[in-house]
Design a protein around this motif. Structure first.
Motif, mmCIF file in Angstrom:
data_model
loop_
_atom_site.group_PDB
_atom_site.id
_atom_site.type_symbol
_atom_site.label_atom_id
_atom_site.label_comp_id
_atom_site.label_asym_id
_atom_site.label_seq_id
_atom_site.Cartn_x
_atom_site.Cartn_y
_atom_site.Cartn_z
ATOM 1 N N LYS A 1 -5.720 44.369 26.428
ATOM 2 C CA LYS A 1 -6.097 44.719 27.937
ATOM 3 C C LYS A 1 -6.667 46.179 28.176
ATOM 4 N N LEU B 1 -5.461 47.091 34.934
ATOM 5 C CA LEU B 1 -5.492 46.268 33.735
ATOM 6 C C LEU B 1 -5.878 45.201 33.500
ATOM 7 N N MET B 2 -6.934 44.605 32.813
ATOM 8 C CA MET B 2 -7.300 43.371 32.546
ATOM 9 C C MET B 2 -7.456 42.720 31.236
ATOM 10 N N GLY B 3 -7.432 41.603 30.889
ATOM 11 C CA GLY B 3 -7.734 41.060 29.866
ATOM 12 C C GLY B 3 -9.006 41.509 29.432
ATOM 13 N N VAL B 4 -9.001 41.565 27.906
ATOM 14 C CA VAL B 4 -10.378 42.437 27.484
ATOM 15 C C VAL B 4 -11.529 41.141 27.659
ATOM 16 N N PHE B 5 -11.335 40.049 27.572
ATOM 17 C CA PHE B 5 -12.184 38.794 27.614
ATOM 18 C C PHE B 5 -12.608 38.826 29.164
ATOM 19 N N ALA B 6 -12.053 39.386 30.147
ATOM 20 C CA ALA B 6 -12.276 39.463 31.467
ATOM 21 C C ALA B 6 -13.078 40.839 31.751
ATOM 22 N N THR B 7 -13.492 41.324 31.015
ATOM 23 C CA THR B 7 -14.149 42.830 31.063
ATOM 24 C C THR B 7 -15.281 42.811 30.165
ATOM 25 N N ARG B 8 -16.311 43.745 30.374
ATOM 26 C CA ARG B 8 -17.362 44.065 29.273
ATOM 27 C C ARG B 8 -16.970 45.087 28.374
#
Lengths: 146, 146
Positions: free
Chosen positions: B68, B79-86
């Motif tokens: 995250k 905090l976001m899951g890394v796949f939900a970010t760039r």
């Protein structure tokens, strides 16, 4: 330029009714991306996006890749450098698809419009960000609109 | 899921005034992509596109990738899951940038808006195809518009 290997491992796999590559309509096709279980938390908040970008290994591409191809396999389109096309047969066979995200259940993403066949190894999932991933007034040659 | 390695080799390298990663404006930045000389013919006809998609190895990303992250490194974003970010720090660190193609000279592409630093290994070049790569009315959470 070095020939050093750049290595990745799949983060998931495609589950689809589409079993082999074809120049076919897939925009309505619904499939699933099954992310490795231990990476499920990395999907948190992805459901806040209507669309995602999927990078995948075109594992059924032909090797070695040709330098030039007819776009969409159609000889009427002329011979183009493979980097000027979306041919699956390219030096590094990485597919990039933008798909609608219909649902996320744990480590499974249900998507619409994915042109990767069943069993395809997935390399990355990214959120589609309007304005960053899209271009207004981009231009492209006529074969792309056929 | 197998941990089998999927190996690629760079097809070129980025030449840029930008020497290290930063959360910075780069939309006006002009840089060059130097494609391996033997692959120059694979670029033929790419100048018919106003924009191209560059896939690149984020070779300066932090390992191991966190599950995250705060999007854009900003704690206010949650905090976001890394796949939900760039985030560049992701399980397979592959960057995807859409850039304006200003010029092609042989094996060199002059582009505008590339957020990859000097020395970045390039994995693939694809033409940007309006309608295939763009989505009308896609939605995304507010942090993407900050």
């Amino acid at each position: 330029m070095t020939g050093k290997e750049i290595a990745f491992t799949a983060v998931g796999i495609v589950r689809s009714r589409r079993k082999k590559p074809a120049h076919r309509k897939y925009s309505d096709l619904i499939s699933e991306i099954v992310i490795n279980k231990e990476l499920a938390p990395a999907l948190d908040h992805i459901e806040e996006f209507s669309h995602i970008i999927v990078l995948w290994w075109i594992h059924k591409s032909h090797r070695p890749a040709p330098m030039k191809v007819h776009p969409r396999g159609n000889p009427e389109n002329g011979l183009m450098g493979v980097f000027a096309t979306r041919s699956p047969d390219r030096p590094n066979p990485i597919g990039k698809s933008t798909v609608r995200l219909l649902e996320r259940r744990g480590n499974v993403l249900k998507v619409q419009g994915l042109d990767a066949i069943d069993g395809t190894p997935v390399l990355d999932i990214k959120p589609y960000i309007p304005g960053y991933d899209s271009v207004e007034n981009a231009t492209a040659p006529p074969w792309t609109r056929k």
